[in-house]
Design an enzyme around this catalytic site. Structure first.
Site, PDB file in Angstrom:
ATOM      1  N   TRP A 147      96.488  13.441 -10.262  1.00  0.00           N
ATOM      2  CA  TRP A 147      97.885  13.818 -10.554  1.00  0.00           C
ATOM      3  C   TRP A 147      98.173  13.590 -12.035  1.00  0.00           C
ATOM      4  CZ3 TRP A 147      99.443  16.561  -6.724  1.00  0.00           C
ATOM      5  CH2 TRP A 147     100.744  17.074  -6.741  1.00  0.00           C
ATOM      6  N   ASP A 203     105.574  15.051 -18.305  1.00  0.00           N
ATOM      7  CA  ASP A 203     106.964  15.521 -18.257  1.00  0.00           C
ATOM      8  C   ASP A 203     107.425  15.706 -16.812  1.00  0.00           C
ATOM      9  OD1 ASP A 203     105.376  17.776 -17.670  1.00  0.00           O
ATOM     10  OD2 ASP A 203     106.893  19.130 -18.475  1.00  0.00           O
ATOM     11  N   GLU A 207     103.129  18.513 -16.061  1.00  0.00           N
ATOM     12  CA  GLU A 207     102.074  19.325 -16.667  1.00  0.00           C
ATOM     13  C   GLU A 207     101.709  18.890 -18.073  1.00  0.00           C
ATOM     14  OE1 GLU A 207     103.217  23.533 -14.460  1.00  0.00           O
ATOM     15  OE2 GLU A 207     103.977  23.142 -16.469  1.00  0.00           O
ATOM     16  N   GLU A 430     112.063  26.319  -3.517  1.00  0.00           N
ATOM     17  CA  GLU A 430     111.947  25.871  -4.905  1.00  0.00           C
ATOM     18  C   GLU A 430     112.245  27.014  -5.867  1.00  0.00           C
ATOM     19  OE1 GLU A 430     107.964  25.347  -6.830  1.00  0.00           O
ATOM     20  OE2 GLU A 430     108.559  23.235  -6.848  1.00  0.00           O
TER      21      GLU A 430
END
Ligand SMILES: *[C@@H]1O[C@H](CO)[C@@H](O)[C@H](O)[C@H]1NC(C)=O
Ligand SMILES: *[C@@H]1O[C@H](CO)[C@@H](O)[C@H](O)[C@H]1NC(C)=O
Ligand SMILES: *[C@@H]1O[C@H](CO)[C@@H](O)[C@H](O)[C@H]1NC(C)=O
Ligand SMILES: *[C@@H]1O[C@H](CO)[C@@H](O)[C@H](O)[C@H]1NC(C)=O
Length: 614
Positions: A147, A203, A207, A430
């Site tokens: 991640w 951020d 990314e 989303e």
């Protein structure tokens, strides 16, 4: 959201065609908002454990990002999304929805425990590193997968949510509870912010590793507001002394025309990013002066940035074609986005409206609007005869009133875009398709619902309590990159386990493993922190040090002290072939508490992988 290791465009995966039934469009905007606000609040509740209808298995107080388990996998709890969602719940509670209090109480307990969970970002003790972990399993256990970590906005946002609730408790005769139960959680988070604000991190979109405007803006508010709370509670805030330096750094994101959302990174983007409108609405203070250095919505720089950002999306999406400059459009993260097809997002489109409602509320509260050369272009689109001058409030026909009406109508037009692309049942995913407007990516995204509610609050004239931006300590004349060592203590009164210092040991796994492009290496093992042999919870290694001379894969992690564990390395294949495991099991004795870090030097032993054709 959301970082994923293999993130390619998945355009067209969900091709639902009719997104905007005529009956919804025809409905008057206010009635749409009232209906959708109720649907959204229920949508949020459905995604919170332990009773949320759509998230079986989630622990009490854990906010799940979305019920979507695959494509994309969002069935996790993120510190950022949870804090923003719970801030909305706290505000709704303050506006009179007293039935929401149990959600807040569960959240407090859940976060006190979560703070102490050792994870791939590090441990809670001794230095707070684990607080930077972006996401966890929905029962509050660690997530080991690859991640973008750490993410440093989470602790700041969680502190802000808990500060708002603590201020309510103080006003209602419950200072003792605020001081003894909640402050210890806030204190850990503020310590983290004061210690690490000057280090890079990922951020809010998970990314970019650099410095993010949204993160720094919320970090400043957390430290400044945390200092005020500490004073009321007569406790010490470790880290709050960094607030003026963070404020100083915040100014450097402005490039003279717009806010460059990610700095200390060179990623080839313009820097125009929805990040820079989500930040100002998160630090909105109804009492602020517009020239506050905190980048309020009514600030000239924020307005100039708003125009530049929105204009960038006017030409980016087919569904925005032909919409005039005084009307809202569908807004996404940034125009270079390709994630899930790089589409507009519901939560950013409604955030654009919220930003404008906030600005109008601030001008009306001040009874004055100063148009300057920085903000002129923003106003020209909406009120062509505008000039650089001071507009004092006046009667209903005054230029001030006309400008307020024009900005409010502009705000409404962003909500109309969201309305147009909201399906008949009111569910919010989303994203929505840049060409057709059909809902896309994660369904029932908690943040989409929370963002709808906060927008509706502002439109209805409901504002969160002031955080006294008029009285914050100004930034120093020259910025410096400083840090205050944090003080980290488990919030036991709120239910955290009394974890003790250094009972996690830093272990560095280095393995020489020649891999083909697209193949990845993980370490898997017998203990919980090594994923109990389950590949899905193994710890990924990085290939940052891989060279022709040395095929090095490496990870620095933390394991429970004093345990003997078995482990082996595993190769993840590129086309979904079965993982390839080593033919040996290795043994590692993790030193006892307070022991020194250990570096393992291994060489891959066993069969190798083969690239697939996909
Ligand atoms: C640290 O702070 C200094 C001074 O504000 C700034 O120039 C630098 O970019 C900051 N670095 C990070 C990673 O925050
Ligand atoms: C937690 O453990 C520390 C160190 O053993 C001890 O000093 C402290 O009193 C404990 N706190 C609680 C609430 O039990
Ligand atoms: C290593 O341990 C795992 C889990 O106990 C077991 O399944 C596997 O067969 C072992 N491999 C070797 C080579 O001993
Ligand atoms: C890994 O590779 C380097 C460079 O070839 C070598 O010096 C080192 O001994 C290797 N490590 C192991 C454990 O084989």
């Amino acid at each position: 959201m959301h970082f994923s290791r293999i993130s390619g465009p998945l355009l067209g995966l969900l091709s639902i065609t009719s997104a905007s039934p005529a009956h919804l469009q025809a409905r008057d905007l206010t009635s749409f908002i009232n209906t959708e606000r109720a649907i959204s609040l229920q949508g949020v509740k459905d995604n919170i454990g332990p009773d949320g209808a759509k998230v079986p298995g989630a622990g009490a107080g854990f906010v799940v990002a979305s019920p979507s388990r695959v494509d994309p996998p969002y069935f996790y709890t993120w510190t950022r999304d949870s804090a923003l969602t719970m801030k909305m719940i706290v505000d709704e509670f303050l506006f009179g929805k007293t039935e929401l209090q149990p959600y807040i109480e569960d959240y407090i307990h859940a976060q006190a425990v979560l703070q102490t969970v050792a994870n791939p970002s590090g441990t809670f003790l001794p230095a707070g590193l684990g607080l930077g972990e972006p996401k966890y399993q929905v029962d509050g256990t660690r997530f080991n997968g690859a991640w973008g970590r750490p993410q440093r906005d989470g602790p700041a946002l969680r502190a802000l949510t808990l500060i708002t609730y603590s201020n309510y408790l103080i006003k209602n005769g419950q200072s003792k509870k605020a001081r003894e139960i909640i402050w210890p959680i806030i204190s850990n988070d503020l310590s983290y912010v004061g210690q690490y604000w000057n280090s890079t991190g990922f951020d809010l979109w998970e990314e970019v590793q650099g410095s993010s405007f949204f993160t720094v803006q919320n970090q400043h508010r957390a430290l400044a507001e945390g200092a005020q709370l500490a004073k009321s509670l007569r406790v010490t805030c470790t880290g709050c002394d960094q607030a003026p330096e963070v404020l100083c750094f915040l100014q450097t994101f402005w490039n003279g025309e717009f806010i460059v959302s990610n700095i200390n990174v060179n990623n080839g983007r313009t820097g125009l990013d929805g990040n820079s409108i989500l930040g100002p609405i998160s630090v909105f203070d109804i009492d602020a002066y517009c020239d506050s250095p905190t980048f309020q919505p009514c600030n000239s720089k924020s307005l100039s940035n708003f125009k530049a950002l929105i204009d960038s999306f006017r030409t980016a999406y087919t569904i925005n074609a032909g919409i005039p400059a005084n009307k809202g459009v569908a807004v996404g993260r940034y125009t270079e986005d390709i994630y899930q097809g790089g589409n507009p997002w519901y939560l950013i489109t409604t955030a654009a409206a919220e930003f404008l409602y906030d600005a109008v509320a601030q001008w009306k509260a001040r009874h004055v609007l100063y148009v300057d050369s920085t903000s002129l272009a923003f106003f020209k689109d909406l009120y062509p005869s505008v000039t650089i001058r001071q507009y004092n409030s006046g009667n209903a026909n005054s230029p001030f009133a006309q400008i307020m009406n024009a900005v409010t109508a502009y705000a409404d037009s962003f909500v109309e875009i969201a309305q147009k692309y909201t399906p008949a049942d009111g569910s919010l995913a989303e994203q929505f398709d840049r060409n057709t407007g059909a809902p896309l990516s994660a369904e029932d995204l908690t943040w989409s619902y929370a963002a709808f509610v906060t927008m509706a609050e502002r439109r209805a004239g409901q504002y969160p309590p002031t955080w006294n931006t008029r009285r914050i300590t100004p930034a120093p004349a020259t910025c410096s990159g400083t840090s205050t060592p944090g003080s980290y203590v488990p919030a036991t009164a709120a239910g955290a386990p009394n974890v003790t210092t250094s009972c996690q040991i830093n272990i560095i796994f280095n393995v020489n493993a020649s891999t083909y492009f697209g193949e990845n290496i993980y370490v898997s093992g017998s203990s919980a922190d090594l994923g109990e042999w389950e590949f899905g919870n193994a710890i990924p290694l990085g290939a940052g040090g891989y060279t022709a001379e040395r095929p090095l894969w490496s990870v620095s992690t933390y394991l429970e002290a004093g345990k003997e564990v078995m482990y082996r390395y595993v190769r993840e294949q590129n086309c979904g072939q079965a993982p390839v495991v080593e033919s040996v099991n290795r043994t590692l004795v993790v030193p006892a508490c307070e022991g020194a870090a250990v570096t393992r030097e291994d060489a891959w032993t066993g069969p190798v992988g083969t690239s697939g054709n996909c």
